[in-house]
Scaffold this active site. Structure first.
Site, PDB file in Angstrom:
ATOM      1  N   CYS A 275       4.171  21.020  82.665  1.00  0.00           N
ATOM      2  CA  CYS A 275       4.050  21.780  83.910  1.00  0.00           C
ATOM      3  C   CYS A 275       5.346  22.473  84.284  1.00  0.00           C
ATOM      4  O   CYS A 275       5.356  23.365  85.129  1.00  0.00           O
ATOM      5  CB  CYS A 275       3.658  20.861  85.059  1.00  0.00           C
ATOM      6  SG  CYS A 275       1.993  20.242  84.908  1.00  0.00           S
TER       7      CYS A 275
ATOM      8  N   ASP B 143       7.844  21.011  85.808  1.00  0.00           N
ATOM      9  CA  ASP B 143       8.630  20.181  86.716  1.00  0.00           C
ATOM     10  C   ASP B 143       8.030  18.787  86.831  1.00  0.00           C
ATOM     11  O   ASP B 143       6.822  18.589  86.688  1.00  0.00           O
ATOM     12  CB  ASP B 143       8.827  20.818  88.091  1.00  0.00           C
ATOM     13  CG  ASP B 143       7.580  21.469  88.639  1.00  0.00           C
ATOM     14  OD1 ASP B 143       6.476  21.051  88.267  1.00  0.00           O
ATOM     15  OD2 ASP B 143       7.721  22.388  89.460  1.00  0.00           O
TER      16      ASP B 143
ATOM     17  N   CYS C 285      13.418  23.275  88.371  1.00  0.00           N
ATOM     18  CA  CYS C 285      14.321  24.330  88.789  1.00  0.00           C
ATOM     19  C   CYS C 285      15.155  23.873  89.976  1.00  0.00           C
ATOM     20  O   CYS C 285      15.043  22.744  90.442  1.00  0.00           O
ATOM     21  CB  CYS C 285      13.518  25.569  89.147  1.00  0.00           C
ATOM     22  SG  CYS C 285      12.352  25.257  90.455  1.00  0.00           S
TER      23      CYS C 285
ATOM     24  N   CYS D 125       7.265  22.912  95.093  1.00  0.00           N
ATOM     25  CA  CYS D 125       8.313  21.903  94.864  1.00  0.00           C
ATOM     26  C   CYS D 125       8.317  20.875  95.993  1.00  0.00           C
ATOM     27  O   CYS D 125       8.521  19.691  95.757  1.00  0.00           O
ATOM     28  CB  CYS D 125       9.689  22.555  94.763  1.00  0.00           C
ATOM     29  SG  CYS D 125       9.869  23.658  93.355  1.00  0.00           S
TER      30      CYS D 125
END
Lengths: 391, 282
Positions: B35, B37, B61, B105
């Site tokens: 994916c 992350d 990231c 995120c």
């Protein structure tokens, strides 16, 4: 930001610095010699002569048989669109297009658009080295194939396709061949006299000319309809008053590229190889993406496994180092780059791919800074990563 | 270049609480290498069931790392019940906001926290939260339950929002139609549970009427049409006659006449005036 005054620019496949000689050549054509090259008066006519010189210089760099085979455009994307649309328009009966999965979006997304509008598109895949299967190409081209569009060299990996061989296959099958050579022109020798390429796109800002100018080579005898319809400029093949200063800049840039091509393939290649070899040696779990031999001399694409590209880029950015990544977070989508996926690069590596692209302005000192600092960045990110423990 | 706040940059460059807790009380893992992350969250409790220590490991990231760092800072000192109420919005707010495209995120942070709490409470011994509901996005493994929750918690209005917050639909895109349906259904549920204060229908001036028609279309009609891939445009208002045009898939929809009367006209009668008649542009 640390050291932002001193930028280490290793993103030349994105764009390049305008060469100062190029800029000086352009300068008089803004405020002084601003005449329209189409005008009857001497004031405009002198500009026309300078445009002709630029056309000759572009033709010379790619070994075109005649300067009249060069059409100036606004950019590489326009050249690609003009090539494909111009050929399709002049052969309305044919509905098939052959291209690859690793093209620049200017070709790839245009073909996707055409596929929704009555055309049938074959996208050829590549192997793990980023190379094409030429037998697949042979099978794909049929009597219905209006155009085959395959890039000369890949922008992400630098992998060079055997374009002369591909062109010969396409011509033998009786179709038209276009190549997006935006990344190749000026970096490797290209000779249109010996190749069977019908159309070729190039872009100014990838070879130290300014942004906003490009050119399309159309071999004499190729059936082609204008993409931008307007006045009689460019022998009625591209309407619109010419971007005179930039075209003059492109001409000068092509002349300089011709003079520097040897340097690109020796010195630039040497420091690129040094950068790549050292990084692969110093950073564990790193791998090169793309065929090592058939590659542009300035490009290196390395995957650092278990770390994410955007994080690497931001830490490099902090050191003033400019590079780019094929990770999902930098691609603007949520998937890693289409080139990495087409090559079957595992996800563990695709997300951590970094592209360094050098130019004749790159120095060994700059490369040494990256060699010295990047392995530490990777170690630091792996220490945060749940996957990188002990690696 | 993403436009990150100074706080995001700070938590990325100097992440707090990186590492592992050997004898953690709760461990939550979400995401994967595929994916792009992944986050592993660990916490240790004191005698009062307050979070004494929290640590994380993140692959991702800058905003994924910053969100994880923020999460650990937020939950330290909280009781488990307090921590269970932390939302993705709290994480984003702590960082002074995240770019829209990076909101997923913050959602990943909340999911890891939820998984860690469930792990502590013994619901999921294997540290991964059992996926609840049906998988809608197979590329990223996102379920309908998760999507509905994120829509409600963040007041999402479009399929693009859902992708930004959950990644669902961000790869092959084949689930976008399903996402639109979930969005429309969830917006409907939210409306039923919290009915809008209906404006009193009094004699309106023409300008007031026009404004109210525009507001009603914007607030009560357009979102559900957009969720289905269509749209509506207000063409003209002539007394009580409202002329509209359907766009997108609505323009070709055989049931647009029904939509016109059942949805558009009904809503305008309800919110603006009983005398409204809606017509489609000829």
């Amino acid at each position: 930001m640390e050291n932002m005054s001193k930028v280490i620019y290793l993103d030349n496949n994105a764009t390049t610095k305008t060469d100062e000689e190029v800029f000086r050549e352009m300068e008089p054509y803004f405020c002084g010699l601003y005449g329209n090259p189409s005008s009857m008066h001497t004031f405009g006519g002198q500009v026309r002569r300078k445009l002709d010189e630029a056309r000759e210089r572009v033709a010379a760099l790619i070994g075109a048989a005649s300067p009249s085979e060069i059409i100036f455009t606004s950019c590489g994307s326009e050249s690609d669109n003009a090539a494909i649309m111009g050929v399709l328009k002049s052969s309305p009966g044919k509905k098939h297009i052959v291209t690859t999965k690793v093209e620049h979006p200017a070709v790839r997304n245009l073909c996707k658009h055409l596929a929704k509008n009555g055309y049938f598109v074959t996208e050829l895949g590549v192997d793990k080295d980023g190379m094409l299967d030429l037998d697949r190409l042979k099978e794909s081209v049929t009597d219905d194939t209006a155009i085959v569009s395959i890039m000369y060299a890949n922008n992400e990996t630098g992998v060079i396709f055997p374009i002369d061989e591909i062109a010969a296959i396409v011509k033998e099958k009786g179709s038209v061949f276009h190549t997006d050579a935006v990344q190749a022109v000026g970096k490797i020798p290209i000779d249109m006299k010996s190749a069977q390429i019908d159309l070729l796109s190039l872009s100014g800002h990838k070879l130290h000319a300014p942004k906003g100018v490009g050119a399309l080579y159309v071999k004499k005898g190729t059936k082609y309809s204008p993409f931008i319809i307007g006045g009689h400029q460019e022998h009625s093949r591209r309407g619109g008053t010419e971007n005179v200063p930039s075209i003059i800049g492109l001409g000068k840039a092509c002349e300089l590229a011709g003079a520097n091509i040897e340097y690109e393939n020796t010195e630039v290649k040497r420091i690129r190889d040094k950068l790549e070899d050292k990084l692969l040696e110093l950073a564990p779990n790193a791998r090169r993406n793309g065929n090592k031999e058939n590659r542009l001399p300035n490009t290196s694409n390395i995957s650092f496994e278990y770390v994410e590209g955007e994080a690497i880029l931001l830490l490099l950015n902090d050191l003033g180092v400019c590079a780019s990544s094929g990770s999902a977070c930098t691609s603007g989508s949520l998937e890693p780059s289409h080139v990495m996926r087409a090559m079957g690069v595992p996800f563990t590596a695709a997300h951590g791919s970094i592209r360094f692209s050098l130019s004749r302005y790159s120095t060994e000192e700059e490369i040494d800074v990256v060699i010295q600092r990047l392995p530490g960045i990777i170690t630091r990110l792996r220490a945060i990563s749940p996957f990188g423990r002990g690696k | 270049m993403w436009d990150y706040t100074e706080k995001v940059k700070d938590h990325f460059l100097n992440p707090r609480n990186v590492g592992e807790i050997a004898d953690a009380d709760g461990v939550g893992e979400v995401g994967s290498l595929a994916c792009g992350d992944a986050l592993k969250l660990m916490f240790k409790l004191d005698e009062q069931e307050k979070i004494k220590d929290a640590k994380f490991q993140t692959f991702g990231c800058a905003s994924a790392i910053a969100s994880s760092s923020a999460l650990t800072e937020i939950i330290k000192g909280m009781t488990l019940d307090e921590a269970a109420r932390v939302t993705n919005r709290d994480i984003a707010d702590f960082l002074g906001g995240l770019p829209q495209e990076k909101m997923h995120c913050s959602v990943m942070g909340r999911e890891a926290l939820e998984a860690a709490i469930a792990n502590y409470r013994g619901i999921v011994p294997e540290k991964k939260l059992e996926l609840e509901g049906e998988i809608v996005c197979t590329c990223f493994g996102v379920t309908d339950v998760e999507i509905k929750r994120v829509i409600k918690e963040n007041d999402l209005k479009s399929v693009d929002d859902i992708t930004n917050y959950t990644k669902a639909g961000g790869a092959c895109g084949t689930c976008k139609e399903d996402l639109a349906k979930i969005l429309a259904a969830t917006i409907g549920e939210v409306k039923e549970s919290a009915p809008l204060e209906k404006p009193k229908k009094k004699k309106l001036t023409n300008i007031q009427k026009m404004q109210m028609i525009q507001e009603t279309i914007e607030r009560d009609i357009r979102p559900s049409l957009r969720a289905d891939g269509g749209d509506i445009e207000l063409i003209d208002i002539d007394g009580n006659r409202v002329i509209v045009a359907f766009r997108g898939v609505c323009s070709a929809c055989p049931s647009s006449e029904v939509t016109l009367k059942e949805n558009v006209e009904k809503k305008l009668k309800e919110f603006v005036s009983d005398e409204i008649i809606v017509e489609e542009e000829a």
